[in-house]
Scaffold this motif. Structure first.
Motif, short mmCIF file in Angstrom:
data_model
loop_
_atom_site.label_atom_id
_atom_site.label_comp_id
_atom_site.label_asym_id
_atom_site.label_seq_id
_atom_site.Cartn_x
_atom_site.Cartn_y
_atom_site.Cartn_z
N ILE A 254 39.67 -16.07 -11.48
CA ILE A 254 39.23 -17.54 -11.76
C ILE A 254 38.62 -17.55 -12.99
N LEU B 100 36.92 -20.17 -15.71
CA LEU B 100 36.27 -21.34 -15.93
C LEU B 100 36.05 -22.01 -17.27
N VAL C 121 31.16 -21.78 -7.09
CA VAL C 121 32.45 -21.29 -7.38
C VAL C 121 32.41 -19.79 -6.88
N THR D 113 44.79 -25.88 -13.83
CA THR D 113 44.79 -26.98 -12.90
C THR D 113 44.37 -28.16 -13.57
N THR D 114 45.14 -29.22 -13.29
CA THR D 114 44.99 -30.68 -13.92
C THR D 114 45.71 -31.64 -13.03
N PHE E 86 40.38 -23.54 -14.63
CA PHE E 86 39.85 -24.67 -14.27
C PHE E 86 38.95 -25.28 -15.31
N GLU F 109 34.08 -29.75 -15.81
CA GLU F 109 33.82 -30.86 -14.63
C GLU F 109 34.12 -32.26 -15.04
N GLY G 246 38.00 -31.96 -17.52
CA GLY G 246 39.06 -31.06 -17.15
C GLY G 246 39.44 -30.39 -18.51
N LEU H 60 34.45 -29.23 -8.72
CA LEU H 60 34.74 -27.85 -9.56
C LEU H 60 35.22 -26.78 -8.33
N ALA I 252 37.94 -27.47 -6.12
CA ALA I 252 39.05 -27.32 -6.56
C ALA I 252 39.26 -25.54 -6.45
N VAL I 253 38.33 -25.00 -6.88
CA VAL I 253 38.52 -23.50 -6.73
C VAL I 253 38.88 -23.10 -5.42
#
Length: 246
Positions: free
Chosen positions: A8, A10, A22, A85-86, A120, A123, A126, A152, A155-156
């Motif tokens: 992951i 960030l 997260v 991610t978007t 990701f 916050e 994006g 955030l 989404a994770v």
């Protein structure tokens, strides 16, 4: 259980409590590799640990990278594919995106062993166009138009869950090349294309991006990457050789 081969990532997160949440979401889904494109000193350790609950070990082992596009490239360099991610698409961004289930299913279908990165953004804003451009494919989480932006950590959790369902217990296969190695393949193919004069004026950058994205999703093995390089090299030599004889 063994951790999933996923990271992951960030980019420029601002809220310490979000980072802690997260960590918890990751551990719920057997993902333990956290990479942050940002400075560790920007976060309040106590707040992160409070929200991480039993996942503080993920925070303790987190890797940090320079808060820049180059830092993001470094964060995903050892991965075989990176999903950005978007919820925003457009001419200067990816033209289409996969749902988390489609993305996870595509990874599982290759039977590959390489690491998958899920990126990701900040916050509030994006991923930037440049950050998304570093990724192999866009990942869109379907949501209501009345409130399309997810927290955030939520989404994770959604993307991690899809990956867990798809990858847990999968059959083991070959290890795909990393994005760093894939970049060399793209450069080799582009050199062969340049040799025949296909992009003398424009289109080179777009073609490189197209090749990077489609080849990353294909999860090439090292042997396949070398084979592609050889094929384009041979074609370019045949074409230039024919031209020189004419």
């Amino acid at each position: 259980m063994t951790s999933l081969p996923c990271a992951i990532v960030l980019c420029r997160p601002e809220e310490s409590r979000n980072v802690g949440s997260v960590c918890r979401a990751m551990k719920n889904m057997a993902i333990t590799d956290l990479r942050i494109v940002g400075d560790k000193t920007d976060f309040l350790d106590e707040q992160v640990r409070t929200l991480a609950v039993h996942a503080t070990d993920i925070w303790d082992k987190a890797s940090f990278f320079e808060p820049s596009v180059e830092g993001l490239r470094a964060a995903i360099a050892d991965c075989a594919v990176a999903g950005g991610t978007t919820r925003r698409m457009g001419q200067k961004r990816k033209s289409w995106g996969m749902t988390p289930e489609q993305f996870a299913g595509n990874i599982a279908a290759t039977g590959a062993l390489g690491k998958t990165a899920i990126v990701f953004g900040n916050e509030r804003t994006g991923l930037t166009d440049e950050e998304l451009d570093c990724c192999s494919v866009a990942v869109n989480i379907p949501s209501s138009t009345d409130c399309p932006s997810l927290n955030l950590s939520h989404a994770v959790q959604v993307v991690s869950y899809a990956l867990y369902r798809a990858l847990d217990g999968r059959k083991r296969g070959y290890e795909p090349v990393t994005l760093e190695r894939l970049g060399k393949t793209v450069a080799s193919i582009s050199e062969s294309i340049d040799r025949v004069g296909l992009f003398k004026i424009a289109g080179h950058e777009y073609n490189d991006r197209f090749l990077s994205e489609i080849l990353a999703r294909a999860a090439l093995s090292e042997a396949e990457a070398r084979r592609l390089e050889q094929l384009f090299r041979k074609m370019s030599y045949i074409r230039t050789g024919a031209d020189s004889e004419a």
